[in-house]
Each structure stands twice: as structure tokens, then as C-alpha cells.
Design a protein around this motif. Structure first.
Motif, PDB file in Angstrom:
ATOM      1  N   GLU A  69       1.247  -1.269  -0.202  1.00 22.56           N
ATOM      2  CA  GLU A  69       0.315   0.067  -0.115  1.00 22.56           C
ATOM      3  C   GLU A  69       0.739   1.328  -0.164  1.00 22.56           C
ATOM      4  OE1 GLU A  69      -2.885   2.666  -0.301  1.00 22.56           O
ATOM      5  OE2 GLU A  69      -3.581   0.421  -0.803  1.00 22.56           O
ATOM      6  N   ARG A  70       2.175   1.016   1.298  1.00 25.65           N
ATOM      7  CA  ARG A  70       2.745   2.346   0.940  1.00 25.65           C
ATOM      8  C   ARG A  70       3.511   2.407  -0.503  1.00 25.65           C
ATOM      9  NH1 ARG A  70       1.403   6.064   2.966  1.00 25.65           N
ATOM     10  NH2 ARG A  70       3.634   7.310   3.126  1.00 25.65           N
ATOM     11  N   THR A  71       3.884   1.521  -0.712  1.00 24.54           N
ATOM     12  CA  THR A  71       4.713   1.978  -2.868  1.00 24.54           C
ATOM     13  C   THR A  71       3.275   2.117  -3.948  1.00 24.54           C
ATOM     14  OG1 THR A  71       6.116  -0.128  -2.192  1.00 24.54           O
ATOM     15  CG2 THR A  71       5.559   0.715  -4.481  1.00 24.54           C
ATOM     16  N   ALA A 129       1.323   4.186  -2.929  1.00 21.56           N
ATOM     17  CA  ALA A 129       1.338   5.708  -2.005  1.00 21.56           C
ATOM     18  C   ALA A 129       2.087   7.044  -2.028  1.00 21.56           C
ATOM     19  CB  ALA A 129       1.050   6.128  -0.533  1.00 21.56           C
ATOM     20  N   LEU A 130       3.893   6.304  -2.295  1.00 20.57           N
ATOM     21  CA  LEU A 130       4.522   7.230  -2.482  1.00 20.57           C
ATOM     22  C   LEU A 130       5.187   7.372  -3.494  1.00 20.57           C
ATOM     23  CD1 LEU A 130       6.240   6.266   0.656  1.00 20.57           C
ATOM     24  CD2 LEU A 130       5.811   8.344   0.370  1.00 20.57           C
ATOM     25  N   ALA A 131       4.930   6.314  -4.654  1.00 24.14           N
ATOM     26  CA  ALA A 131       5.202   5.936  -5.833  1.00 24.14           C
ATOM     27  C   ALA A 131       4.371   6.288  -7.590  1.00 24.14           C
ATOM     28  CB  ALA A 131       6.121   5.022  -5.956  1.00 24.14           C
ATOM     29  N   PHE A 132       3.093   5.826  -6.683  1.00 21.31           N
ATOM     30  CA  PHE A 132       2.144   5.725  -8.211  1.00 21.31           C
ATOM     31  C   PHE A 132       0.988   6.508  -7.605  1.00 21.31           C
ATOM     32  CE2 PHE A 132       4.758   1.969  -8.558  1.00 21.31           C
ATOM     33  CZ  PHE A 132       5.295   1.843  -9.881  1.00 21.31           C
ATOM     34  N   ASP A 133       1.999   7.583  -7.134  1.00 24.97           N
ATOM     35  CA  ASP A 133       0.490   8.300  -6.524  1.00 24.97           C
ATOM     36  C   ASP A 133       0.801   9.820  -8.011  1.00 24.97           C
ATOM     37  OD1 ASP A 133      -1.657  10.213  -6.060  1.00 24.97           O
ATOM     38  OD2 ASP A 133      -0.753  10.644  -4.167  1.00 24.97           O
ATOM     39  N   PRO A 134      -0.085  10.021  -8.996  1.00 28.19           N
ATOM     40  CA  PRO A 134       0.004  11.482  -9.707  1.00 28.19           C
ATOM     41  C   PRO A 134      -0.153  12.734  -9.353  1.00 28.19           C
ATOM     42  CG  PRO A 134      -1.758   9.335 -10.943  1.00 28.19           C
ATOM     43  CD  PRO A 134      -1.462   9.213  -9.218  1.00 28.19           C
ATOM     44  N   ALA A 135      -0.639  12.978  -8.346  1.00 30.99           N
ATOM     45  CA  ALA A 135      -0.587  13.598  -7.713  1.00 30.99           C
ATOM     46  C   ALA A 135       1.099  14.241  -6.854  1.00 30.99           C
ATOM     47  CB  ALA A 135      -1.110  13.963  -5.984  1.00 30.99           C
ATOM     48  N   ARG A 136       2.293  13.134  -6.905  1.00 27.20           N
ATOM     49  CA  ARG A 136       3.562  13.206  -5.883  1.00 27.20           C
ATOM     50  C   ARG A 136       4.002  13.820  -7.374  1.00 27.20           C
ATOM     51  NH1 ARG A 136       3.541  11.709  -1.068  1.00 27.20           N
ATOM     52  NH2 ARG A 136       5.777  11.419  -1.514  1.00 27.20           N
ATOM     53  N   GLY A 188       4.115  -5.168 -12.162  1.00 27.97           N
ATOM     54  CA  GLY A 188       3.692  -5.143 -10.894  1.00 27.97           C
ATOM     55  C   GLY A 188       4.327  -6.003  -9.655  1.00 27.97           C
ATOM     56  N   GLN A 189       3.740  -7.536 -10.229  1.00 27.95           N
ATOM     57  CA  GLN A 189       4.090  -8.285  -9.644  1.00 27.95           C
ATOM     58  C   GLN A 189       5.047  -8.798  -9.449  1.00 27.95           C
ATOM     59  OE1 GLN A 189       1.950 -11.213 -12.044  1.00 27.95           O
ATOM     60  NE2 GLN A 189       0.652 -11.987 -10.785  1.00 27.95           N
ATOM     61  N   ARG A 190       6.467  -8.428 -10.127  1.00 24.92           N
ATOM     62  CA  ARG A 190       7.651  -8.563 -10.016  1.00 24.92           C
ATOM     63  C   ARG A 190       7.862  -7.197  -9.370  1.00 24.92           C
ATOM     64  NH1 ARG A 190      11.257  -9.976 -15.102  1.00 24.92           N
ATOM     65  NH2 ARG A 190      10.297 -11.466 -14.275  1.00 24.92           N
ATOM     66  N   LEU A 191       7.384  -6.492  -9.035  1.00 27.03           N
ATOM     67  CA  LEU A 191       8.743  -5.049  -8.240  1.00 27.03           C
ATOM     68  C   LEU A 191       8.428  -5.062  -6.950  1.00 27.03           C
ATOM     69  CD1 LEU A 191       9.004  -2.349  -7.775  1.00 27.03           C
ATOM     70  CD2 LEU A 191       6.790  -1.473  -7.561  1.00 27.03           C
ATOM     71  N   PHE A 192       6.836  -6.269  -6.511  1.00 32.02           N
ATOM     72  CA  PHE A 192       6.930  -6.361  -5.189  1.00 32.02           C
ATOM     73  C   PHE A 192       7.004  -7.524  -4.719  1.00 32.02           C
ATOM     74  CE2 PHE A 192       1.472  -5.003  -4.693  1.00 32.02           C
ATOM     75  CZ  PHE A 192       2.081  -3.726  -4.410  1.00 32.02           C
ATOM     76  N   ALA A 193       7.359  -8.930  -6.086  1.00 34.70           N
ATOM     77  CA  ALA A 193       8.260  -9.775  -5.137  1.00 34.70           C
ATOM     78  C   ALA A 193      10.078  -9.389  -4.912  1.00 34.70           C
ATOM     79  CB  ALA A 193       8.672 -10.780  -6.178  1.00 34.70           C
ATOM     80  N   LEU A 240      11.827   3.022   0.883  1.00 35.85           N
ATOM     81  CA  LEU A 240      12.129   4.441  -0.334  1.00 35.85           C
ATOM     82  C   LEU A 240      13.579   4.610  -0.717  1.00 35.85           C
ATOM     83  CD1 LEU A 240      11.474   7.750   1.540  1.00 35.85           C
ATOM     84  CD2 LEU A 240      10.004   6.659  -0.327  1.00 35.85           C
ATOM     85  N   ARG A 241      14.334   3.208   0.257  1.00 32.25           N
ATOM     86  CA  ARG A 241      15.764   3.003  -0.409  1.00 32.25           C
ATOM     87  C   ARG A 241      15.446   1.828  -1.534  1.00 32.25           C
ATOM     88  NH1 ARG A 241      16.991   3.767   5.383  1.00 32.25           N
ATOM     89  NH2 ARG A 241      16.852   2.043   5.906  1.00 32.25           N
ATOM     90  N   SER A 242      14.479   1.137  -0.713  1.00 36.39           N
ATOM     91  CA  SER A 242      14.639   0.028  -1.857  1.00 36.39           C
ATOM     92  C   SER A 242      13.717   0.732  -3.392  1.00 36.39           C
ATOM     93  CB  SER A 242      13.274  -0.956  -1.101  1.00 36.39           C
ATOM     94  OG  SER A 242      13.250  -1.733  -0.494  1.00 36.39           O
ATOM     95  N   LEU A 243      12.693   1.312  -3.011  1.00 35.03           N
ATOM     96  CA  LEU A 243      12.324   2.264  -4.018  1.00 35.03           C
ATOM     97  C   LEU A 243      13.590   2.463  -4.970  1.00 35.03           C
ATOM     98  CD1 LEU A 243       8.995   3.442  -3.250  1.00 35.03           C
ATOM     99  CD2 LEU A 243       9.177   1.510  -4.399  1.00 35.03           C
TER     100      LEU A 243
END
Length: 236
Positions: free
Chosen positions: A34-36, A38-45, A113-118, A132-135
Motif C-alpha cells: 500500500e505504501r508503494t 501511495a509513495l511511487a504511484f500517486d500522480p499527485a506527487r 507490478g508482480q515483479r516489483l512487489f516480489a 524509499l531505499r528499496s524503491l
């Protein structure tokens, strides 16, 4: 006997009061998925200088919300336009996209997205700082395009009057379409004092399908963005 019974009742009452308090005190597990989103895939950012983009698209795969891509479109100048550029940028249409990485063509969009979460789950973060460090190391695509210099995208925008956002109540006895494990898209677009939003599956002919086709129309026009990556943006 009555004293023993009273003691049992008192103990039960105490336990009944303590148990909910203990449940409330138990910290929730960190939800990196959920935080991924919110932080990386929210167009408002994507454009920190303005929180509400002219257009926003987010594509999530399956019921699990695997993040595939998110796009924001900004009309006018950005923080990168300085000096002389500030005088001529008013009519620009700039798109920015973050997309989950995948080598080659994925069998289905959700595979990104599956690969990113994995990848992130190999060392599950327990805080935003760790995430953030992982992203930073995940290889996310962070791209930008000047839409007015992208003929295919401009041609698609010209069809923007076609999508119908309003739902019509089904007045027949026909069963609605049943869609299982569908990819979902959210699409929002605004003009002066107006805002329209679609959220649902990629139903052919829907605004969501139109938005996904718009994303495809930009494919040959993307370039690496020099703007700050969205997950590192401190929202104002």
C-alpha cells in the motif's frame, strides 16, 4: 461459593476491558504494498508545484493492486522552466510517468507490478525510510514527454470528447457483466471548475480504456525525466 463466583465474574469483567485495549495497542504490520502505491504511484506527487494534475491515470493489476504505471499531465509551466522558458511555457502539456520495470514485453501488464512487489519482498521494509531505499534500487522507470511534440498522443487527445463518464441505471432484467480478477484503472481529468473521474475495470469503450490507450500513444515519446522521483517528493 458466592465469593468464588463473584471473583470469577470480576476477573471476566477485567479481562473483557483489557482485551480490547491490548488489541488497540498492537501495532499494525507495515504494508509495503500500500505504501508503494501511495509513495511511487500517486500522480499527485509527479508535479510538486501543483498537487492536482490536469489528467491523472493509475493502472493496477488484478485484485491485489499490482502497480503497473501511473501518469500525470501538467498544463503550463513546471518548476524546471526558468528565465526565458518561463515566457513560452504557458501552453505546454507535459506528461510524467512512473512504471514498474520489466525486461522485454510482459505476458500481461500486471506482471510488472508482480515483479516489483516480489523484488521488494526479498527484504521486506518495515518503515517508509526502508521502503524509499528499496524503491531507489528497484529500477522504476521515471519518464517525461512533451505531449504537443507527440503527434500520436495529440491525435488521441482529439478524441477526448468520446468517453462517457456517467453510468446509466440498468432498467432491464439482464445480469451485469461478471469480471473476475480484472486489472483496474483510475482516470481523472479536469478543466476550469469541472472534474471527471472513472475508476473500474478496463471495459472496452470506457474512459478507463481511453486513458490506457492514451498511455500507449505516448510510448514512442517518453524520455528519462530529470525531475525528482515522486517517492522522494516531500508534499507541501
Amino acid at each position: 461459593m458466592s465469593m468464588i463466583r463473584s471473583a470469577y465474574i470480576a476477573a471476566a469483567l477485567v479481562l473483557g476491558q483489557v482485551a480490547p485495549l491490548a488489541a488497540q495497542d498492537t501495532p499494525r504490520a507495515y504494508d509495503f504494498q500500500e505504501r508503494t502505491r501511495a509513495l511511487a504511484f500517486d500522480p499527485a506527487r509527479f508535479f510538486p508545484e501543483r498537487s492536482e494534475p490536469a489528467m491523472a491515470v493509475r493502472y493496477l493489476g488484478d485484485d491485489y493492486g499490482f502497480p503497473v504505471y501511473a501518469i500525470a499531465v501538467r498544463r503550463g509551466c513546471t518548476d524546471a522552466d526558468l528565465g526565458e522558458a518561463r515566457r513560452t511555457c504557458g501552453d505546454r502539456l507535459i506528461a510524467r510517468m512512473v512504471r514498474s520495470p520489466y525486461e522485454g514485453k510482459p505476458p500481461r501488464a500486471r506482471a510488472r507490478g508482480q515483479r516489483l512487489f516480489a523484488m521488494i519482498a526479498k527484504s521486506p521494509p518495515q518503515s517508509d525510510d526502508a521502503l524509499l531505499r528499496s524503491l531507489d534500487k528497484a529500477g522504476l522507470e521515471w519518464l517525461e514527454a512533451d505531449i504537443r511534440k507527440c503527434p500520436i498522443a495529440m491525435a488521441h487527445l482529439a478524441t477526448g470528447q468520446d468517453p462517457r463518464f456517467s453510468s446509466v441505471l440498468n432498467q432491464t432484467r439482464q445480469m451485469p457483466e461478471i469480471v473476475l480478477h480484472a486489472d483496474k484503472i483510475s482516470f481523472e481529468i479536469g478543466e476550469y471548475l469541472m472534474r471527471s473521474r472513472y475508476e473500474g475495470w478496463l471495459k472496452p469503450g470506457s474512459p478507463g480504456a481511453w486513458a490506457n490507450d492514451f498511455a500507449a500513444s505516448l510510448e514512442s515519446c517518453w524520455k528519462p525525466s530529470t525531475a525528482l522521483v515522486p517517492w522522494r517528493v516531500v508534499k507541501r
